[in-house]
Design a protein around this motif. Structure first.
Motif, PDB file in Angstrom:
ATOM      1  N   ASP A  12      73.312 -66.536 -13.264  1.00  0.00           N
ATOM      2  CA  ASP A  12      74.154 -67.727 -13.316  1.00  0.00           C
ATOM      3  C   ASP A  12      73.349 -68.988 -12.991  1.00  0.00           C
ATOM      4  N   PHE A  13      72.500 -68.893 -11.958  1.00  0.00           N
ATOM      5  CA  PHE A  13      71.658 -70.040 -11.577  1.00  0.00           C
ATOM      6  C   PHE A  13      70.734 -70.438 -12.720  1.00  0.00           C
ATOM      7  N   LEU A  14      70.077 -69.442 -13.321  1.00  0.00           N
ATOM      8  CA  LEU A  14      69.152 -69.734 -14.415  1.00  0.00           C
ATOM      9  C   LEU A  14      69.885 -70.282 -15.629  1.00  0.00           C
ATOM     10  N   ASP A  15      71.073 -69.766 -15.902  1.00  0.00           N
ATOM     11  CA  ASP A  15      71.840 -70.271 -17.037  1.00  0.00           C
ATOM     12  C   ASP A  15      72.161 -71.754 -16.850  1.00  0.00           C
ATOM     13  N   GLN A  16      72.521 -72.120 -15.634  1.00  0.00           N
ATOM     14  CA  GLN A  16      72.851 -73.517 -15.354  1.00  0.00           C
ATOM     15  C   GLN A  16      71.628 -74.426 -15.435  1.00  0.00           C
ATOM     16  N   HIS A  17      70.463 -73.931 -15.003  1.00  0.00           N
ATOM     17  CA  HIS A  17      69.277 -74.779 -14.902  1.00  0.00           C
ATOM     18  C   HIS A  17      68.353 -74.721 -16.117  1.00  0.00           C
ATOM     19  N   LEU A  18      68.501 -73.683 -16.953  1.00  0.00           N
ATOM     20  CA  LEU A  18      67.575 -73.532 -18.080  1.00  0.00           C
ATOM     21  C   LEU A  18      68.220 -73.739 -19.443  1.00  0.00           C
ATOM     22  N   ARG A  19      69.527 -73.635 -19.529  1.00  0.00           N
ATOM     23  CA  ARG A  19      70.177 -73.746 -20.838  1.00  0.00           C
ATOM     24  C   ARG A  19      69.814 -75.091 -21.480  1.00  0.00           C
ATOM     25  N   PRO A  39      58.044 -58.435 -30.447  1.00  0.00           N
ATOM     26  CA  PRO A  39      57.265 -59.650 -30.743  1.00  0.00           C
ATOM     27  C   PRO A  39      56.355 -60.035 -29.576  1.00  0.00           C
ATOM     28  N   PRO A  40      55.304 -60.809 -29.851  1.00  0.00           N
ATOM     29  CA  PRO A  40      54.407 -61.230 -28.776  1.00  0.00           C
ATOM     30  C   PRO A  40      55.120 -62.188 -27.828  1.00  0.00           C
ATOM     31  N   TYR A  41      54.755 -62.136 -26.562  1.00  0.00           N
ATOM     32  CA  TYR A  41      55.424 -62.997 -25.586  1.00  0.00           C
ATOM     33  C   TYR A  41      55.181 -64.470 -25.893  1.00  0.00           C
ATOM     34  N   SER A  42      54.056 -64.786 -26.520  1.00  0.00           N
ATOM     35  CA  SER A  42      53.761 -66.182 -26.864  1.00  0.00           C
ATOM     36  C   SER A  42      54.754 -66.740 -27.881  1.00  0.00           C
ATOM     37  N   GLY A  43      55.459 -65.842 -28.577  1.00  0.00           N
ATOM     38  CA  GLY A  43      56.442 -66.282 -29.552  1.00  0.00           C
ATOM     39  C   GLY A  43      57.630 -66.994 -28.924  1.00  0.00           C
ATOM     40  N   LEU A  44      57.782 -66.895 -27.609  1.00  0.00           N
ATOM     41  CA  LEU A  44      58.862 -67.590 -26.917  1.00  0.00           C
ATOM     42  C   LEU A  44      58.579 -69.080 -26.770  1.00  0.00           C
ATOM     43  N   GLU A  45      57.300 -69.440 -26.748  1.00  0.00           N
ATOM     44  CA  GLU A  45      56.932 -70.832 -26.502  1.00  0.00           C
ATOM     45  C   GLU A  45      57.433 -71.724 -27.638  1.00  0.00           C
ATOM     46  N   GLY A  46      58.024 -72.836 -27.262  1.00  0.00           N
ATOM     47  CA  GLY A  46      58.581 -73.764 -28.235  1.00  0.00           C
ATOM     48  C   GLY A  46      60.038 -73.510 -28.574  1.00  0.00           C
ATOM     49  N   ARG A  47      60.620 -72.444 -28.049  1.00  0.00           N
ATOM     50  CA  ARG A  47      62.015 -72.118 -28.313  1.00  0.00           C
ATOM     51  C   ARG A  47      62.904 -72.631 -27.175  1.00  0.00           C
ATOM     52  N   ALA A  48      64.113 -73.033 -27.505  1.00  0.00           N
ATOM     53  CA  ALA A  48      65.061 -73.540 -26.515  1.00  0.00           C
ATOM     54  C   ALA A  48      65.905 -72.401 -25.949  1.00  0.00           C
ATOM     55  N   VAL A  49      66.142 -72.447 -24.656  1.00  0.00           N
ATOM     56  CA  VAL A  49      66.975 -71.445 -23.988  1.00  0.00           C
ATOM     57  C   VAL A  49      68.434 -71.667 -24.381  1.00  0.00           C
ATOM     58  N   THR A  50      69.069 -70.617 -24.881  1.00  0.00           N
ATOM     59  CA  THR A  50      70.465 -70.719 -25.308  1.00  0.00           C
ATOM     60  C   THR A  50      71.419 -69.991 -24.380  1.00  0.00           C
ATOM     61  N   GLY A  51      70.903 -69.288 -23.391  1.00  0.00           N
ATOM     62  CA  GLY A  51      71.782 -68.623 -22.429  1.00  0.00           C
ATOM     63  C   GLY A  51      71.045 -67.591 -21.615  1.00  0.00           C
ATOM     64  N   VAL A  52      71.631 -67.253 -20.463  1.00  0.00           N
ATOM     65  CA  VAL A  52      71.070 -66.229 -19.573  1.00  0.00           C
ATOM     66  C   VAL A  52      72.190 -65.274 -19.190  1.00  0.00           C
ATOM     67  N   ARG A  53      71.928 -63.968 -19.304  1.00  0.00           N
ATOM     68  CA  ARG A  53      72.929 -62.948 -19.008  1.00  0.00           C
ATOM     69  C   ARG A  53      72.364 -61.882 -18.088  1.00  0.00           C
ATOM     70  N   ARG A  54      73.290 -61.177 -17.437  1.00  0.00           N
ATOM     71  CA  ARG A  54      72.920 -60.011 -16.638  1.00  0.00           C
ATOM     72  C   ARG A  54      73.336 -58.739 -17.356  1.00  0.00           C
ATOM     73  N   PHE A  55      72.457 -57.741 -17.340  1.00  0.00           N
ATOM     74  CA  PHE A  55      72.771 -56.391 -17.787  1.00  0.00           C
ATOM     75  C   PHE A  55      72.397 -55.458 -16.643  1.00  0.00           C
ATOM     76  N   GLY A  56      73.359 -54.979 -15.881  1.00  0.00           N
ATOM     77  CA  GLY A  56      73.026 -54.176 -14.714  1.00  0.00           C
ATOM     78  C   GLY A  56      72.159 -54.987 -13.764  1.00  0.00           C
ATOM     79  N   LYS A  57      70.939 -54.511 -13.508  1.00  0.00           N
ATOM     80  CA  LYS A  57      69.994 -55.240 -12.662  1.00  0.00           C
ATOM     81  C   LYS A  57      68.953 -55.993 -13.492  1.00  0.00           C
ATOM     82  N   PHE A  58      69.153 -56.055 -14.793  1.00  0.00           N
ATOM     83  CA  PHE A  58      68.261 -56.791 -15.684  1.00  0.00           C
ATOM     84  C   PHE A  58      68.795 -58.212 -15.899  1.00  0.00           C
ATOM     85  N   VAL A  59      67.880 -59.171 -16.027  1.00  0.00           N
ATOM     86  CA  VAL A  59      68.223 -60.537 -16.405  1.00  0.00           C
ATOM     87  C   VAL A  59      67.629 -60.796 -17.786  1.00  0.00           C
TER      88      VAL A  59
END
Length: 289
Positions: A12-19, A39-59
């Protein structure tokens, strides 16, 4: 280890601060934590955060169709800052496993995924779908999902010959409960951690079901809105038996006892949970009658 309430608060904190913020840079300080290659982790760079969710103990942090998923494991944590630095981190040095910086409307922000100790279990995945993460795909129902009623819970227990402590902790059975909150749930339900799941009477099942929601629900209320650096203390502050070995049970006044295993321990109250019986400490083979 962060469990459902803390992970929910983190998401929830990350969703509020990163969206809406753009992933500016990712540094992996330990490549051992990265469990995927495509995909390579570098593929995330330049992309906008559209949401953060929890799955069990995963973020799961979604960024324009890719997902940065992490599991903090036993000794992992997240540090968030609104004053990130451009320092290039050295591989394999210190407790930082990964550093992400973001460019947002209010300026740059950053987060470090850290892990203390020598046993490294923190895991990071970059995937096109969160269910591509094996641990997420194998999760049991979430205790707060609409379909998780007492009948569903009773059916789960009726099919298991395991001790109830292990059933509550099994992520393939129910998602999000770990060692600490299972101790608290069992104490609130007045149930022995060694009770066999399928042997529990309907009244026992109902008490456990109610305890799951009351204990986790209260913890979620306590955690919601708190920044990551306050969540650990918030979790410890409302524990009644977990981590309280040798202290007085707040319900009956008996001494909280511990059962130690090779790499973990559980705590319980004999009067509240085991009719006064002291459970065997299996690590040291002190089998008590």
């Amino acid at each position: 280890m962060p469990e459902l309430p803390e992970v929910a608060a983190l998401a929830d904190f990350l969703d509020q601060h990163l969206r809406g913020a753009v992933v500016a840079k990712i540094q992996l300080v330990s490549f051992a934590v990265l469990k995927t290659a495509d995909p390579p982790y570098s593929g995330l760079e330049g992309r906008a955060v559209t949401g953060v969710r929890r799955f069990g103990k995963f973020v799961s942090v979604e960024a324009d169709g890719l997902f940065f998923v992490f599991h903090l494991a036993r000794a992992g944590w997240l540090r968030f800052t609104d004053s990130p630095t451009d320092t290039q981190l050295r591989m394999g040095k210190g407790h930082i496993a990964a550093r992400l910086t973001f460019s947002g409307a209010a300026g740059p922000v950053g987060m470090d995924l850290t892990e203390a100790g020598t046993k490294k279990s923190l895991a990071i995945y970059v995937v096109r779908d969160p269910y591509d993460v094996p641990g997420i795909a194998a999760l049991g129902p979430d205790p707060f999902s609409p379909g998780f009623d007492v009948g569903t819970f009773a059916a789960i227990l009726a099919s298991s010959s395991q001790q109830i402590k292990g059933v509550l902790r099994s992520q393939g059975v129910m998602a999000g409960i770990g060692n600490a909150y299972s101790d608290e749930i069992l104490h609130a339900a007045r149930t022995s951690p060694f009770a066999i799941a399928k042997s529990l009477e309907p009244a026992d099942v109902q008490r456990l079901y109610d305890a799951i929601h009351s204990i986790l629900g209260t913890a979620m209320e306590e955690a919601t809105g708190k920044p990551p650096n306050e969540l650990k203390d918030a979790k410890r502050s409302h524990m009644r038996v977990h981590g309280r070995t040798g202290e007085a049970c707040p319900v009956c006044g008996d001494t909280v006892r511990e059962v130690s295993f090779a790499d973990s321990a559980l705590q319980y109250c004999p009067t509240c949970q085991t009719k006064g019986k002291i459970l065997a400490d299996r690590r040291t083979s002190r089998f008590l009658k």
